[in-house]
Write a protein that holds these residues in place. Sequence first.
Motif, PDB file in Angstrom:
ATOM      1  N   VAL A 126       7.963   0.175 -11.805  1.00 34.98           N
ATOM      2  CA  VAL A 126       6.681   0.292 -11.115  1.00 34.98           C
ATOM      3  C   VAL A 126       6.936   0.248  -9.616  1.00 34.98           C
ATOM      4  CG1 VAL A 126       4.425  -0.770 -10.695  1.00 34.98           C
ATOM      5  CG2 VAL A 126       5.429  -0.866 -12.994  1.00 34.98           C
ATOM      6  N   THR A 127       6.412   1.240  -8.918  1.00 33.01           N
ATOM      7  CA  THR A 127       6.421   1.210  -7.451  1.00 33.01           C
ATOM      8  C   THR A 127       4.972   1.179  -6.995  1.00 33.01           C
ATOM      9  OG1 THR A 127       8.484   2.453  -7.344  1.00 33.01           O
ATOM     10  CG2 THR A 127       7.145   2.362  -5.332  1.00 33.01           C
ATOM     11  N   VAL A 132       6.778  -1.788  -2.913  1.00 33.50           N
ATOM     12  CA  VAL A 132       7.661  -2.654  -3.684  1.00 33.50           C
ATOM     13  C   VAL A 132       7.916  -1.942  -5.011  1.00 33.50           C
ATOM     14  CG1 VAL A 132       5.775  -4.022  -4.689  1.00 33.50           C
ATOM     15  CG2 VAL A 132       8.049  -4.991  -4.559  1.00 33.50           C
ATOM     16  N   THR A 133       9.172  -1.989  -5.458  1.00 39.97           N
ATOM     17  CA  THR A 133       9.549  -1.410  -6.739  1.00 39.97           C
ATOM     18  C   THR A 133      10.145  -2.509  -7.593  1.00 39.97           C
ATOM     19  OG1 THR A 133       9.997   0.752  -5.760  1.00 39.97           O
ATOM     20  CG2 THR A 133      10.998   0.308  -7.905  1.00 39.97           C
ATOM     21  N   ILE A 134       9.646  -2.612  -8.832  1.00 44.34           N
ATOM     22  CA  ILE A 134      10.189  -3.593  -9.767  1.00 44.34           C
ATOM     23  C   ILE A 134      10.624  -2.886 -11.048  1.00 44.34           C
ATOM     24  CG2 ILE A 134       8.785  -5.475  -8.815  1.00 44.34           C
ATOM     25  CD1 ILE A 134       7.020  -5.291 -11.336  1.00 44.34           C
ATOM     26  N   HIS A 135      11.595  -3.470 -11.722  1.00 45.86           N
ATOM     27  CA  HIS A 135      12.107  -2.975 -12.999  1.00 45.86           C
ATOM     28  C   HIS A 135      11.957  -4.101 -14.014  1.00 45.86           C
ATOM     29  CE1 HIS A 135      14.207   0.427 -11.032  1.00 45.86           C
ATOM     30  NE2 HIS A 135      14.272  -0.422 -10.021  1.00 45.86           N
ATOM     31  N   ARG A 136      11.355  -3.783 -15.147  1.00 54.69           N
ATOM     32  CA  ARG A 136      11.194  -4.763 -16.211  1.00 54.69           C
ATOM     33  C   ARG A 136      11.550  -4.107 -17.547  1.00 54.69           C
ATOM     34  NH1 ARG A 136      11.111  -7.085 -12.163  1.00 54.69           N
ATOM     35  NH2 ARG A 136       9.553  -8.524 -11.330  1.00 54.69           N
ATOM     36  N   PHE A 170      -4.229   2.109  -2.663  1.00 57.29           N
ATOM     37  CA  PHE A 170      -2.869   1.848  -3.100  1.00 57.29           C
ATOM     38  C   PHE A 170      -2.423   3.053  -3.918  1.00 57.29           C
ATOM     39  CE2 PHE A 170      -4.810  -2.148  -2.233  1.00 57.29           C
ATOM     40  CZ  PHE A 170      -3.810  -2.909  -1.660  1.00 57.29           C
ATOM     41  N   VAL A 171      -1.133   3.324  -3.904  1.00 59.79           N
ATOM     42  CA  VAL A 171      -0.579   4.429  -4.669  1.00 59.79           C
ATOM     43  C   VAL A 171       0.437   3.849  -5.644  1.00 59.79           C
ATOM     44  CG1 VAL A 171       0.618   6.642  -4.589  1.00 59.79           C
ATOM     45  CG2 VAL A 171      -0.920   5.978  -2.711  1.00 59.79           C
TER      46      VAL A 171
END
Length: 120
Positions: free
Chosen positions: A95-96, A113-117, A29-30
């Motif tokens: 985070v991607t 998948v990219t998430i923003h927190r 995973f990257v």
Amino acid sequence: MSDLIALRGLRVFGHHGVHPEERANGQTFVVDVVLGVDTREAARSDDLSQTVDYSLLAAQVTDAVSKEPADLIETVAERVADLCLDHPRVEQVEVTLHKPEAPVGLPLDDVAVTIHRSRT
């Protein structure tokens, strides 16, 4: 607006996925992490304790991705975001999580998948 500290292209071997062969064999995973941090005090003082130690963060992210298998990369990305927000100087995080070897049955370069927190 926060300053940004980024780790890009961190390669971590893990056993995530819904298919049994993904869990058994694992894959690389990257991870890309972009932190929103006010770096002014660190810049003024030239003191590592006033910012985020990215070598320590890289080790923590590696640990979070390489342990405890999950079905979804969304779950793993959330795990990484949570550990980043545990650092008191981090205001927000992106985070991607890339899964370049995803078994989709068709040729492709990457699934991610990219998430923003944020704290708020």
